[in-house]
Write an enzyme that holds these catalytic residues in place. Structure first.
Site, PDB file in Angstrom:
ATOM      1  CB  CYS A   2      -0.843   0.036   1.264  1.00  0.00           C
ATOM      2  SG  CYS A   2      -1.842  -1.428   1.503  1.00  0.00           S
ATOM      3  NE  ARG A  27       5.627   1.426  -1.192  1.00  0.00           N
ATOM      4  CZ  ARG A  27       6.610   1.585  -0.324  1.00  0.00           C
ATOM      5  NH1 ARG A  27       7.592   2.388  -0.612  1.00  0.00           N
ATOM      6  NH2 ARG A  27       6.602   0.954   0.823  1.00  0.00           N
ATOM      7  CD1 TRP A  72      -0.114  -5.480  -3.412  1.00  0.00           C
ATOM      8  CD2 TRP A  72       0.167  -6.414  -1.407  1.00  0.00           C
ATOM      9  NE1 TRP A  72       0.579  -6.645  -3.585  1.00  0.00           N
ATOM     10  CE2 TRP A  72       0.766  -7.235  -2.390  1.00  0.00           C
ATOM     11  CE3 TRP A  72       0.218  -6.818  -0.068  1.00  0.00           C
ATOM     12  CZ2 TRP A  72       1.411  -8.431  -2.073  1.00  0.00           C
ATOM     13  CZ3 TRP A  72       0.860  -7.996   0.247  1.00  0.00           C
ATOM     14  CH2 TRP A  72       1.453  -8.790  -0.748  1.00  0.00           C
ATOM     15  CG  ASN A  98       0.304   2.168   3.651  1.00  0.00           C
ATOM     16  OD1 ASN A  98      -0.755   2.228   3.029  1.00  0.00           O
ATOM     17  ND2 ASN A  98       1.426   2.752   3.251  1.00  0.00           N
ATOM     18  N   GLY A  99      -0.627  -1.281   6.495  1.00  0.00           N
ATOM     19  CA  GLY A  99      -0.356  -2.135   7.642  1.00  0.00           C
ATOM     20  C   GLY A  99      -1.550  -3.027   7.935  1.00  0.00           C
ATOM     21  CD  GLU A 481      19.707 -11.754  -6.512  1.00  0.00           C
ATOM     22  OE1 GLU A 481      19.131 -12.298  -5.568  1.00  0.00           O
ATOM     23  OE2 GLU A 481      19.291 -10.712  -7.042  1.00  0.00           O
ATOM     24  CE  LYS A 485      16.318 -10.099  -8.891  1.00  0.00           C
ATOM     25  NZ  LYS A 485      16.920  -9.984  -7.625  1.00  0.00           N
ATOM     26  CD  GLU A 488      12.625 -11.190  -7.706  1.00  0.00           C
ATOM     27  OE1 GLU A 488      11.903 -10.873  -6.768  1.00  0.00           O
ATOM     28  OE2 GLU A 488      13.834 -10.886  -7.771  1.00  0.00           O
ATOM     29  CG  HIS A 504      24.867 -35.281  -1.491  1.00  0.00           C
ATOM     30  ND1 HIS A 504      25.382 -36.484  -1.072  1.00  0.00           N
ATOM     31  CD2 HIS A 504      25.919 -34.449  -1.667  1.00  0.00           C
ATOM     32  CE1 HIS A 504      26.702 -36.381  -0.985  1.00  0.00           C
ATOM     33  NE2 HIS A 504      27.056 -35.151  -1.346  1.00  0.00           N
ATOM     34  CE  LYS A 601      12.695  -2.029  -4.982  1.00  0.00           C
ATOM     35  NZ  LYS A 601      13.591  -3.102  -5.442  1.00  0.00           N
TER      36      LYS A 601
HETATM   37  C1  F6R Z   1      14.171  -9.688  -4.847  1.00  0.00           C
HETATM   38  C2  F6R Z   1      13.876  -8.629  -3.902  1.00  0.00           C
HETATM   39  C3  F6R Z   1      13.499  -8.996  -2.515  1.00  0.00           C
HETATM   40  C4  F6R Z   1      14.149  -8.016  -1.532  1.00  0.00           C
HETATM   41  C5  F6R Z   1      13.625  -8.276  -0.115  1.00  0.00           C
HETATM   42  C6  F6R Z   1      14.276  -7.352   0.896  1.00  0.00           C
HETATM   43  O1  F6R Z   1      14.562  -9.204  -6.086  1.00  0.00           O
HETATM   44  O2  F6R Z   1      13.937  -7.481  -4.245  1.00  0.00           O
HETATM   45  O3  F6R Z   1      13.816 -10.310  -2.221  1.00  0.00           O
HETATM   46  O4  F6R Z   1      15.530  -8.177  -1.611  1.00  0.00           O
HETATM   47  O5  F6R Z   1      12.236  -8.130  -0.077  1.00  0.00           O
HETATM   48  O6  F6R Z   1      14.016  -6.016   0.589  1.00  0.00           O
HETATM   49  P1  F6R Z   1      14.877  -4.851   1.232  1.00  0.00           P
HETATM   50  O7  F6R Z   1      16.248  -4.971   0.676  1.00  0.00           O
HETATM   51  O8  F6R Z   1      14.182  -3.597   0.820  1.00  0.00           O
HETATM   52  O9  F6R Z   1      14.853  -5.066   2.711  1.00  0.00           O
END
Ligand code: F6R
Length: 606
Positions: A2, A27, A72, A98-99, A481, A485, A488, A504, A601
């Site tokens: 949100c 976001r 959201w 928000n929350g 990672e 990527k 997601e 294993h 985000k």
């Molecule tokens: C993946 C991604 C998330 C963030 C995670 C932590 O691409 O962006 O896995 O890394 O939600 O977010 P921050 O770094 O903002 O605490």
């Protein structure tokens, strides 16, 4: 997640609120709404995009004060009715939130028993009714808000307007960010500075438990017990241009392409050529204190956690201090033993991730010393930590983290160099690492030039139902990672395993249907990695090798060759082809690259 925007001043509020909401779109959200005050409250809210809301706002929607929201869904499906703002039954109070209000069901039942009729399924509507109950009797809106919040259990960032008090907006924070923006005879508030930078760079972050009253001529802040608090405005060095795509098709590609600059900014002014050490004034520790730690524990979520794994490896190698990384979301729930001689490091791009913030607070409660590696200046995690390093990577807009990931790994290299040089790392070794760090921006440019080749490979592999990512030791977090990527943003299933673990169990998955991306740096483990490739090929698996030399065609179908740096720093460079690979796979599959489904985000709820 949100988003909140609020405005009070001489101008027409609606365009400012809509513009602010647009800035928060990145976001992730499912519905949006605004309310303005002008002889009563005028509300518009819709399921869908901010553009749909803008289309629904009539020309007569005038008022010089208002609040807006992108939702959201948590309580109740995305719908016009469940979108915020929520109003009290008499239409006098409007709230955006928000929350999560954890005791919403209980409060709702009590209010309904008193005859209050609810119009939405949301937890937020409870707040509108609670505030309305006292708003008529109290001297101020802030008192009514404070009284309502006393009854609430949960997390919130809220903005409230009262038709009966048309010159003010009240905002409050508990676990969900609220930033005030100071303008010329106008005030703003938002859940993210992104919504403010077009109008002002002077901001004030609210602390948990704080409440603020905004009027056109200024603001006042209060602690939970109504005591006034004194706040120093901060100048944000991000401007509106940082939030544009800058001619790129997606923010993600822009942010991947920015990495030569963002890495250079993380390094700027921090490398000392005389003593071959890193200058990290923000750690707030002298050399003696820096030497006193016997362990390092790193926490973060998602990609931040994987960059922490790269960091742990760097610290163990360069400083010879035992170090490990753990998801912050798990750490705080397992009753961690907090030791005085452990240095804790929290990582966060946004600085607002609830799980990471709560873990830092738990550590602080137990007396732990916590450093933050954070991108967003003045964010909640940065404020909570005892010291740390800012990334200076500029705002990251695309949901998937890229430039913050590499800058975090670079920040860890600086920290590891610093910890190493106050211990046993020799000046010569320090110089070697400094030189390696300096070479990174140029080498990243060389990797970005491989984009056409990586795009072709992404198209070749994007149709696979599933992909395996493997790496050994330094290569393993890179593989994690890479898989993160890909899954997601392209929604292709991807698994990451240490290459050593394949036989294993997961080797059973390998076959023509499941290609493997193998991270194979030229390091002391090269031969072992090549053996693993042979095992995959023997099972009919296709292999894309990311490393420092062309692959033997008997061991890999394809390869991407990246420039070699110092062995300890190579993981930073090996990550970049995987970002481009995921990006082009996602584009090829027609995905919403910057706003992947189900993700937000910054995850400011639990
Ligand atoms: C993946 C991604 C998330 C963030 C995670 C932590 O691409 O962006 O896995 O890394 O939600 O977010 P921050 O770094 O903002 O605490």
């Amino acid at each position: 997640m949100c988003g909140i925007v609020a405005y009070v001043g001489p101008k027409d509020a609606a365009p400012i609120l809509l513009e602010g909401l647009q800035r928060l779109e990145y976001r992730g959200y499912d519905s949006a709404g605004v309310v303005v005050s002008n002889k009563g409250l005028k509300v518009r809210k819709v399921k869908g995009r901010v553009a749909d809301l803008a289309a629904a706002v009539p020309a007569r929607f005038k008022g010089t004060l208002g609040i807006g929201h992108t939702r959201w869904a948590t309580h109740g499906a995305p719908s016009d009715v469940n979108a915020h703002p929520h109003l009290s039954s008499d239409g006098r109070i409007a709230v955006v939130h928000n929350g999560i209000i954890e005791n919403a069901d209980e409060l709702r039942a009590k209010l309904e028993a008193d005859g209050v009729v609810f119009s939405s399924e949301t937890d937020t509507e409870v707040l509108a009714h609670l505030i309305a109950r006292t708003a008529g009797e109290t001297d101020s809106l802030e008192e009514a808000v404070r009284a309502a919040l006393k009854r609430v259990v949960g997390t919130y960032g809220i903005a409230v307007v009262d038709a009966g008090r048309p010159g003010e907006v009240v905002v409050a924070r508990n676990g969900s960010p609220i930033v005030l923006g100071i303008g010329e005879k106008e005030m703003f508030a938002a859940s993210d500075v992104a919504a403010l930078v077009r109008y002002t760079r002077q901001v004030v972050h609210l602390e948990d438990g704080e409440l603020a009253v905004l009027k056109a001529d200024g603001f006042r802040t209060f602690a939970g017990d109504a005591r006034p608090t004194a706040k120093e405005p901060l100048t944000v060095d991000w401007d509106a241009g940082h939030y544009d795509t800058g001619g790129y098709e997606h923010y993600l590609l822009k942010e991947i392409s920015e990495q030569p600059d963002t890495v250079a900014r993380t390094l700027r002014g921090r490398l000392d050529d005389r003593f071959h050490i890193a200058h990290l004034g923000g750690l707030n520790m002298d050399a003696r204190e820096t030497r006193s730690f016997r362990r390092v524990k790193i926490i973060g979520c998602g990609s931040a956690y994987y960059s922490g794994q790269i960091g742990a490896q760097l610290i163990e190698e360069l400083a010879r201090i035992p170090a490990d990384a753990e998801p912050a979301s798990e750490f705080r729930y397992r009753g961690p033993v907090v030791e005085p001689d452990t240095l804790y490091v929290a990582i966060s791009q946004s600085g607002e991730t609830y799980d990471t913030l709560a873990a830092v607070q738990e550590l602080k409660r137990k007396g732990g010393r916590v450093l933050g590696i954070v991108n967003t200046v003045g964010s909640a995690i940065a404020r909570e930590c005892d010291g740390g390093l800012y990334l200076h990577a500029g705002p990251e807009v695309s949901v998937a983290s890229t430039k913050a990931f590499t800058s975090t790994a670079v920040a860890f290299a600086l920290l590891a160099l610093h910890l190493g040089r106050v211990r046993d790392l020799s000046p010569a070794e320090g110089r070697r690492i400094c030189q390696g760090l300096r070479a990174l921006p140029g080498q990243i440019k060389e990797i970005l030039a491989l984009e056409p080749q990586i795009k072709e490979l992404a198209h070749k592999y994007a149709g696979s139902p599933s992909m395996m990512f493997v790496g050994r030791v330094r290569g393993y977090p890179v593989a994690r990672e890479g898989a993160q990527k890909l899954k997601e943003i392209s929604y292709v299933h991807a698994e990451a395993y240490p290459a050593s673990e394949l036989k294993h169990g997961p080797l059973a998955l390998i076959g023509p249907e499941m290609p493997t991306v193998a991270i194979v740096p030229d390091d002391e483990l090269l031969d072992k990695n090549l053996t693993t490739l042979g095992e995959i090929r023997a099972r009919g698996g296709r292999v894309l090798m990311i490393g420092h030399r062309a692959a033997d065609p008997r061991l890999a179908d394809d390869h991407v060759v990246v420039p070699k740096n110092e062995t300890e720093l190579d993981p930073i460079l090996l990550t970049i082809p995987l970002q481009l690979f995921a990006y082009h796979a996602a584009v090829a599959l027609g995905r919403d690259v910057d706003k992947p489904r189900n993700l937000a985000k910054s995850v400011t709820v639990e």
